[in-house]
Design an enzyme around this catalytic site. Structure first.
Site, mmCIF file in Angstrom:
data_model
loop_
_atom_site.group_PDB
_atom_site.id
_atom_site.type_symbol
_atom_site.label_atom_id
_atom_site.label_comp_id
_atom_site.label_asym_id
_atom_site.label_seq_id
_atom_site.Cartn_x
_atom_site.Cartn_y
_atom_site.Cartn_z
ATOM 1 N N PHE A 124 -18.510 0.298 18.494
ATOM 2 C CA PHE A 124 -19.020 -0.695 19.512
ATOM 3 C C PHE A 124 -19.645 -1.789 18.853
ATOM 4 O O PHE A 124 -19.980 -2.926 19.738
ATOM 5 C CB PHE A 124 -19.827 -0.036 20.776
ATOM 6 C CG PHE A 124 -19.300 1.124 21.373
ATOM 7 C CD1 PHE A 124 -18.358 0.551 22.448
ATOM 8 C CD2 PHE A 124 -19.374 2.312 21.304
ATOM 9 C CE1 PHE A 124 -17.679 1.384 23.367
ATOM 10 C CE2 PHE A 124 -18.812 3.159 22.124
ATOM 11 C CZ PHE A 124 -17.771 2.906 23.227
ATOM 12 N N ASP A 152 -11.627 3.820 18.386
ATOM 13 C CA ASP A 152 -10.843 2.964 17.386
ATOM 14 C C ASP A 152 -11.560 1.815 16.740
ATOM 15 O O ASP A 152 -12.256 1.247 17.779
ATOM 16 C CB ASP A 152 -9.654 2.647 18.077
ATOM 17 C CG ASP A 152 -8.314 2.422 17.355
ATOM 18 O OD1 ASP A 152 -8.343 3.101 16.199
ATOM 19 O OD2 ASP A 152 -7.672 1.460 17.298
#
Length: 224
Positions: free
Chosen positions: A79, A66
């Site tokens: 990330f 997400d």
């Protein structure tokens, strides 16, 4: 549907962009924005992972779940955060593992674009999120789209490395042809789970060993 995305991906994903579920994603996002809701990442960055890592250059896939849901954090690479944004805890742990594995000093920023430009597809399973509401767009159709992306890569490419961290990412193994590609799994790098198998996984050196064994230029995992 005319989607603004890098040309090789546009050609490869034309079929998906014409599917009813993709039209529903587009209409949902338009309606959310029209109602005044804040969506991350900004529109031009929704396909940033694809724009930075063309289809024909993909070597490694790192799957996130997400986008970040706080202001300024999400920019379309899993990330990763833009320059000037505090490094998120999971990425701090990724840097720790790289330092342990390869000896590289951890950088002072969290922008992973250097990886993406070398062929690391930093793909989130959902490409958008409502501000301050994690997983809020996980059921609007994005997973169908990114599952299609993973299946396409598995089918059309050779000798990729898939880094699957955490239970959700590991569930995508069924989409990947293990006879052609290297799948490396570990715990998620989150502080809640990194000590359960992410630390010490040595995925970064293992990915490069695989690429070299296939005659493919390895990834420079250092970021400065």
């Amino acid at each position: 549907m005319d989607v603004k995305i890098e040309a090789s991906w546009k050609a490869a994903l034309t079929h998906e962009f014409e599917q009813p579920y993709f039209y529903r994603i587009a209409e949902f996002l338009k309606a959310e924005k029209a109602s005044g809701k804040i969506i991350y990442p900004p529109g031009p960055d929704i396909f940033h992972a694809f724009d930075t890592t063309p289809f024909n250059k993909v070597k490694v896939v790192i799957l996130g779940q997400d986008p970040y849901h706080n202001p300024g954090e999400a920019h379309g690479l899993s990330f990763s955060v833009p320059y000037g944004i505090a490094i998120p805890p999971s990425l701090v742990n990724i840097y720790k593992e790289i330092q342990s594995d390869l000896g590289y000093t951890s950088p002072q920023h969290g922008n992973l674009k250097k990886w993406a430009q070398q062929g690391v597809l930093l793909l989130n399973a959902a490409l958008t999120v409502e501000a301050h509401r994690p997983m809020s767009h996980s059921k609007i159709g994005w997973h169908e789209f990114t599952n299609a992306v993973i299946s396409l890569l598995s089918r059309e490419k050779e000798h990729l490395v898939f880094l699957l961290w955490g239970r959700f990412a590991k569930s995508k193994q069924e989409l990947i042809d293990k006879s052609k590609h290297l799948i490396l799994t570990a715990a998620h790098p989150s502080p809640l789970s990194a000590h359960n198998g992410f630390f010490g996984c040595r995925h970064f050196s293992k990915a490069n060993e695989w690429l070299l064994s296939q005659g493919i230029e390895p990834i420079d995992w250092s970021i400065q």
